[in-house]
Design an enzyme around this catalytic site. Structure first.
Site, PDB file in Angstrom:
ATOM      1  CD  GLN A 101      -2.813   1.164   2.513  1.00  0.00           C
ATOM      2  OE1 GLN A 101      -2.247   1.751   3.687  1.00  0.00           O
ATOM      3  NE2 GLN A 101      -4.079   0.877   2.388  1.00  0.00           N
ATOM      4  CE1 TYR A 167      -2.526   9.323   7.544  1.00  0.00           C
ATOM      5  CE2 TYR A 167      -3.485   7.244   6.810  1.00  0.00           C
ATOM      6  CZ  TYR A 167      -2.856   8.009   7.594  1.00  0.00           C
ATOM      7  OH  TYR A 167      -2.508   7.733   8.969  1.00  0.00           O
ATOM      8  NE  ARG A 215      -8.203  -0.422   3.558  1.00  0.00           N
ATOM      9  CZ  ARG A 215      -7.985  -0.627   5.088  1.00  0.00           C
ATOM     10  NH1 ARG A 215      -6.839  -0.179   5.566  1.00  0.00           N
ATOM     11  NH2 ARG A 215      -8.577  -1.633   5.582  1.00  0.00           N
ATOM     12  N   GLY A 308      -7.928  -8.158  10.646  1.00  0.00           N
ATOM     13  CA  GLY A 308      -6.923  -7.293  10.938  1.00  0.00           C
ATOM     14  C   GLY A 308      -6.774  -7.577  12.332  1.00  0.00           C
ATOM     15  NE  ARG A 309      -6.708  -2.939  14.436  1.00  0.00           N
ATOM     16  CZ  ARG A 309      -5.662  -2.168  14.264  1.00  0.00           C
ATOM     17  NH1 ARG A 309      -5.131  -2.044  15.194  1.00  0.00           N
ATOM     18  NH2 ARG A 309      -5.684  -1.250  13.227  1.00  0.00           N
TER      19      ARG A 309
END
Length: 327
Positions: A101, A167, A215, A308-309
């Site tokens: 990424q 971002y 993304r 993910g987590r």
């Protein structure tokens, strides 16, 4: 066979199942952003069981001006390629595909050089920033293209353009931040103009066969922010411009949903996008149970599941969960 364990082709990539490790920042790079043994050890531990179909490596900065944090991975220089090759080779050795990424933090940039001002689409009250002009925008497009080329040269199986979590590209996308009155502001078509120019430049740099993901911070969940309808419109254009997969997350709400807490909480977005585009869609968001993930896939609300987590907390969680699924 459960759908979650069924294979899927994404462009020319053959994914052995529907399970993806989504990008999660670790801040384990060396000071200059180069590869460290700590990063290699981290990804080795997460992928050693060989159960993941795909790893999307944490966001890496395309230029010093776009750096988000200290010890963030760099793809800003050709000098980084040799170190990046070690990571792609490690992922392949452990039986998973790897996508890198790439990102510019925009207004949230924290360059190591204190004299570099954060840059973004518009001025913000109380912030000392540089509003991007034509020259700065042209440079950012070139930086994304060169970063993507480095990912290809480093042996990664694809590249993902980051436009989520507030971002730079998400800042242009969201009317909460983008107050421009030129060709990059106002209408939704204008607010995704930079995305389109970057996708085109990246595609030119890596060639037609190299997988390019995006993304998308698909919904701000704030009054006056981006909506699911915006993302449906934008996603159709991104597909036409050459994006091969949409990885869906939040916009200015970050990677969490402000009200929905159930597993796969962004599925209302991915379900609508699946009706609108022909490319695969990846859903992340609070998934801690493979039965719940499989149910979302069976309902055709997404094509791939990002976990993910649960894996971050326990590197062997996925292997044990897949073993239970077989019983």
């Amino acid at each position: 066979m459960r759908k979650i364990t069924s294979p899927l082709n994404v462009k020319n990539l053959n994914l052995k199942n529907r399970i993806v490790l989504p990008p999660m920042a670790t801040a384990k790079a060396l000071e200059d952003g180069s590869m460290s043994e700590e990063i290699l050890s981290y990804y080795d531990e997460k992928t050693r069981d060989g159960d993941l179909a795909l790893v999307i490596v944490e966001h890496s900065f395309i230029s010093e001006e776009g750096r988000a944090n200290k010890k963030q991975i760099s793809v800003a220089s050709d000098d980084m390629v040799e170190g990046l090759k070690k990571l792609s080779a490690l992922l392949h050795k452990n039986g998973t595909l790897g996508v890198m990424q790439i990102n510019h933090a925009g207004l949230y940039a924290k360059p190591n050089d204190p004299f570099i001002l954060p840059a973004g689409p518009s001025a913000l009250p109380g912030q000392n920033i540089h509003v991007l002009g034509e020259e700065g925008i042209v440079q950012i497009i070139a930086d994304f293209a060169q970063a993507a080329r480095r990912c290809r040269d480093a042996g990664f199986d694809g590249v993902e353009i980051h436009s989520a979590h507030g971002y730079l590209l998400n800042q242009f996308y969201s009317p909460l931040i983008n107050k421009r009155t030129d060709a990059y502001g106002g209408s939704l078509t204008n607010r995704i103009r930079l995305h389109m120019e970057i996708i085109q430049a990246v595609r030119k740099a890596v060639g037609s066969d190299y997988p390019v993901f995006l993304r998308l911070g698909a919904c701000d969940y704030k009054e006056g922010g981006t909506t699911i309808e915006d993302s449906v419109y934008a996603s159709r254009i991104f597909e036409k411009e050459g994006v091969d997969l949409l990885d869906i997350s939040g916009g200015y709400c970050g990677y969490v949903h402000p009200t929905e807490k159930s597993q796969g909480y962004f599925r209302e977005i991915t379900e609508e996008l699946k009706k609108a585009v022909d490319i695969p869609v990846l859903l992340t968001g609070g998934i801690t149970d493979l039965d719940a993930a499989d149910a979302i896939l069976e309902k055709n609300q997404t094509d791939l599941i990002g976990i993910g987590r649960a894996i971050y907390k326990d590197s062997h969680w996925l292997h044990e969960a897949l073993e239970k699924l077989k019983k």
